[in-house]
Design an enzyme around this catalytic site. Structure first.
Site, PDB file in Angstrom:
ATOM      1  N   THR A  81       7.703  -5.585 -18.952  1.00  0.00           N
ATOM      2  CA  THR A  81       7.595  -4.308 -19.658  1.00  0.00           C
ATOM      3  C   THR A  81       8.368  -4.312 -20.972  1.00  0.00           C
ATOM      4  O   THR A  81       9.388  -5.021 -21.092  1.00  0.00           O
ATOM      5  CB  THR A  81       8.157  -3.180 -18.755  1.00  0.00           C
ATOM      6  OG1 THR A  81       8.351  -2.014 -19.544  1.00  0.00           O
ATOM      7  CG2 THR A  81       9.495  -3.542 -18.142  1.00  0.00           C
ATOM      8  N   PHE A 133       3.160  -2.687 -23.151  1.00  0.00           N
ATOM      9  CA  PHE A 133       3.555  -1.423 -23.754  1.00  0.00           C
ATOM     10  C   PHE A 133       2.922  -0.316 -22.888  1.00  0.00           C
ATOM     11  O   PHE A 133       2.961  -0.435 -21.679  1.00  0.00           O
ATOM     12  CB  PHE A 133       3.245  -1.445 -25.261  1.00  0.00           C
ATOM     13  CG  PHE A 133       4.335  -2.243 -25.973  1.00  0.00           C
ATOM     14  CD1 PHE A 133       4.498  -3.607 -25.729  1.00  0.00           C
ATOM     15  CD2 PHE A 133       5.249  -1.624 -26.803  1.00  0.00           C
ATOM     16  CE1 PHE A 133       5.550  -4.335 -26.297  1.00  0.00           C
ATOM     17  CE2 PHE A 133       6.293  -2.343 -27.391  1.00  0.00           C
ATOM     18  CZ  PHE A 133       6.438  -3.696 -27.133  1.00  0.00           C
ATOM     19  N   TYR A 181      15.130   0.419 -14.358  1.00  0.00           N
ATOM     20  CA  TYR A 181      13.798  -0.185 -14.217  1.00  0.00           C
ATOM     21  C   TYR A 181      13.684  -1.394 -15.159  1.00  0.00           C
ATOM     22  O   TYR A 181      13.370  -2.514 -14.736  1.00  0.00           O
ATOM     23  CB  TYR A 181      12.718   0.865 -14.522  1.00  0.00           C
ATOM     24  CG  TYR A 181      11.366   0.269 -14.799  1.00  0.00           C
ATOM     25  CD1 TYR A 181      10.687  -0.429 -13.811  1.00  0.00           C
ATOM     26  CD2 TYR A 181      10.772   0.388 -16.063  1.00  0.00           C
ATOM     27  CE1 TYR A 181       9.442  -1.006 -14.080  1.00  0.00           C
ATOM     28  CE2 TYR A 181       9.540  -0.179 -16.334  1.00  0.00           C
ATOM     29  CZ  TYR A 181       8.889  -0.877 -15.338  1.00  0.00           C
ATOM     30  OH  TYR A 181       7.675  -1.451 -15.600  1.00  0.00           O
ATOM     31  N   GLY A 210      -0.166   1.631  -3.739  1.00  0.00           N
ATOM     32  CA  GLY A 210      -1.470   1.059  -4.081  1.00  0.00           C
ATOM     33  C   GLY A 210      -2.604   1.762  -3.347  1.00  0.00           C
ATOM     34  O   GLY A 210      -2.380   2.534  -2.412  1.00  0.00           O
ATOM     35  N   LYS A 264      13.554  -5.572 -14.301  1.00  0.00           N
ATOM     36  CA  LYS A 264      12.490  -6.460 -14.804  1.00  0.00           C
ATOM     37  C   LYS A 264      13.099  -7.594 -15.634  1.00  0.00           C
ATOM     38  O   LYS A 264      12.689  -8.745 -15.535  1.00  0.00           O
ATOM     39  CB  LYS A 264      11.496  -5.663 -15.661  1.00  0.00           C
ATOM     40  CG  LYS A 264      10.622  -4.712 -14.853  1.00  0.00           C
ATOM     41  CD  LYS A 264       9.472  -5.477 -14.213  1.00  0.00           C
ATOM     42  CE  LYS A 264       8.513  -4.579 -13.488  1.00  0.00           C
ATOM     43  NZ  LYS A 264       7.316  -5.263 -13.005  1.00  0.00           N
ATOM     44  N   ALA A 311       3.719  -6.478  -8.091  1.00  0.00           N
ATOM     45  CA  ALA A 311       4.361  -5.558  -7.141  1.00  0.00           C
ATOM     46  C   ALA A 311       5.763  -5.156  -7.595  1.00  0.00           C
ATOM     47  O   ALA A 311       6.640  -6.012  -7.723  1.00  0.00           O
ATOM     48  CB  ALA A 311       4.443  -6.231  -5.773  1.00  0.00           C
ATOM     49  N   LEU A 369       0.822  -1.225   0.000  1.00  0.00           N
ATOM     50  CA  LEU A 369       0.000   0.000   0.000  1.00  0.00           C
ATOM     51  C   LEU A 369       0.852   1.270   0.000  1.00  0.00           C
ATOM     52  O   LEU A 369       0.369   2.352   0.286  1.00  0.00           O
ATOM     53  CB  LEU A 369      -1.016   0.004   1.156  1.00  0.00           C
ATOM     54  CG  LEU A 369      -2.036  -1.145   1.103  1.00  0.00           C
ATOM     55  CD1 LEU A 369      -2.992  -1.090   2.302  1.00  0.00           C
ATOM     56  CD2 LEU A 369      -2.858  -1.113  -0.193  1.00  0.00           C
ATOM     57  N   ASN A 424      13.678  -4.079  -4.626  1.00  0.00           N
ATOM     58  CA  ASN A 424      12.246  -4.403  -4.690  1.00  0.00           C
ATOM     59  C   ASN A 424      11.925  -5.342  -5.852  1.00  0.00           C
ATOM     60  O   ASN A 424      11.341  -6.410  -5.661  1.00  0.00           O
ATOM     61  CB  ASN A 424      11.448  -3.098  -4.830  1.00  0.00           C
ATOM     62  CG  ASN A 424       9.977  -3.287  -4.520  1.00  0.00           C
ATOM     63  OD1 ASN A 424       9.601  -4.122  -3.708  1.00  0.00           O
ATOM     64  ND2 ASN A 424       9.134  -2.526  -5.182  1.00  0.00           N
ATOM     65  N   PHE A 462       7.993  16.418 -24.448  1.00  0.00           N
ATOM     66  CA  PHE A 462       9.430  16.149 -24.351  1.00  0.00           C
ATOM     67  C   PHE A 462      10.004  15.741 -25.710  1.00  0.00           C
ATOM     68  O   PHE A 462      10.030  14.577 -26.057  1.00  0.00           O
ATOM     69  CB  PHE A 462       9.693  15.049 -23.318  1.00  0.00           C
ATOM     70  CG  PHE A 462       9.281  15.405 -21.918  1.00  0.00           C
ATOM     71  CD1 PHE A 462       9.567  16.663 -21.383  1.00  0.00           C
ATOM     72  CD2 PHE A 462       8.608  14.499 -21.120  1.00  0.00           C
ATOM     73  CE1 PHE A 462       9.187  16.988 -20.088  1.00  0.00           C
ATOM     74  CE2 PHE A 462       8.223  14.808 -19.826  1.00  0.00           C
ATOM     75  CZ  PHE A 462       8.515  16.061 -19.313  1.00  0.00           C
TER      76      PHE A 462
END
Ligand code: UDP
Length: 321
Positions: free
Chosen positions: A117, A168, A141, A36, A145, A74, A33, A92, A205
């Site tokens: 991703t 995507f 990131y 979340g 993954k 998560a 949370l 994480n 951008f």
């Protein structure tokens, strides 16, 4: 069928939880949370507040429920933040994920759908991106993954079945819930905040990309289509089939086109300020959705206008957010 959803109170997670409940699954959510929203969850689901950094938080869930499969959302998901604090992302997204897999193996739970991703691909060598395109992430990131995907791939020899879903650009709203990030960094909610008068302008951008109008092109996918893909991915696990799938529409939309559709849908003028390129943005990311269609029987049903309409409807009803 008991499905554990980690990160089930997040944006894509909570939409998937609603879809699972609608389709008759029993859902157990484990969410810290931190990002979340408890209020996004349907009633009658079992919510455990806990962190993947803690093996005992994870074990509590497996002790109290017989889990049949896990959908693992998560994670931290801000590209910019990952470039300033990569260790936070590895802790994480990678270490937390490993704790989850260790616990699954301990409790003999061997089916997992992983929320990955298109950032795992890095700068495209060719378009549209198919699943055999090389993976060379250009931000931490995406790397965190991709590293966890490799953990899953390796855990196959311990009997793990996995489906990796490489999303995507998720957007849109359904089930009376929507996209609420803090801070918000995503294009569609930011443009709609300008339409609602909550912000003066939206920044674009980069207008000098080698694209039709000079702005970046992305493949926007309705969160409802993503949710339905998870159900099909779960079903493919029952036949013990591991695989990796891109989830996109196969159609690209530029930043300028997104803003124009937001103007049309909202009926508001939207002030634009052109800025320099944002570091790490590839000019164009578009999925090849062919494998997901062929093997999962999944196809996006919503186009960019449907996505923006649903987002506008939700944002205009929740102006206070
Ligand atoms: N973008 C933009 N202004 C913003 C936010 C995003 O021009 O305020 C651009 C961004 O550079 C990218 C596209 O919109 O080309 C989609 O960005 P978003 O952060 O929504 O998703 P990403 O593709 O980074 O996952």
């Amino acid at each position: 069928m008991n499905i554990l959803v980690t990160g089930g109170a997040g944006y894509i997670g909570s939409h998937t939880v609603h879809e699972l409940v609608n389709q008759g699954f029993d859902v157990i959510v484990l969410d810290s949370l931190e990002n979340g929203h408890k209020e996004f969850l349907p009633e009658n689901i079992h919510l455990f507040k806990g962190n993947l950094a803690s093996l005992s938080d994870i074990e509590k869930v497996f002790i109290s429920h017989k889990i049949d499969a896990v959908i693992h959302f998560a994670a931290y998901a801000l590209v910019g933040e990952s470039m300033e604090n990569p260790v936070k992302y590895f802790h994480n997204n990678l270490a937390g994920g490993i704790n989850l897999i260790k616990t699954m193996l301990k409790f003999n739970v061997k089916n997992i759908v992983f929320s990955s991703t298109c950032a795992t691909y890095g700068i495209p060598e060719r378009l549209p991106l198919d699943e055999i395109h090389p993976t060379n992430p250009v931000n931490y990131y995406g790397l965190s993954k991709r590293m966890f995907e490799q953990v899953l791939e390796s855990s196959q020899i311990q009997g793990m079945n996995y489906v990796i879903l490489r999303y995507f650009n998720a957007a849109g709203a359904a089930f009376g819930i929507g996209e609420k990030h803090n801070p918000e960094t995503h294009l569609i909610p930011l443009v709609l905040e300008v339409a609602l008068g909550k912000k003066d302008h939206v920044k674009v951008f980069g207008t000098d990309y080698p694209t039709k109008d000079g702005t970046c092109i992305r493949d926007y996918i309705h969160v409802l289509d993503l949710a339905s893909a998870h159900i099909l991915a779960l079903k493919s696990l029952w036949v013990e089939k591991s695989g990796v799938y891109n989830l996109g529409t196969g159609k690209g939309t530029s930043v300028k086109e997104v803003i124009d559709i937001c103007k049309e849908v909202s009926g508001k003028d939207i002030k634009v300020v052109e800025e320099a390129r944002r570091p790490g943005d590839p000019p164009e990311l578009v999925a090849s959705p062919i494998k997901a269609k062929k093997e999962l029987g999944w196809e996006a049903k919503h186009n960019i206008k449907d996505i923006i309409k649903s987002a506008w409807e939700w944002h205009s009803k929740h102006k206070d957010i």
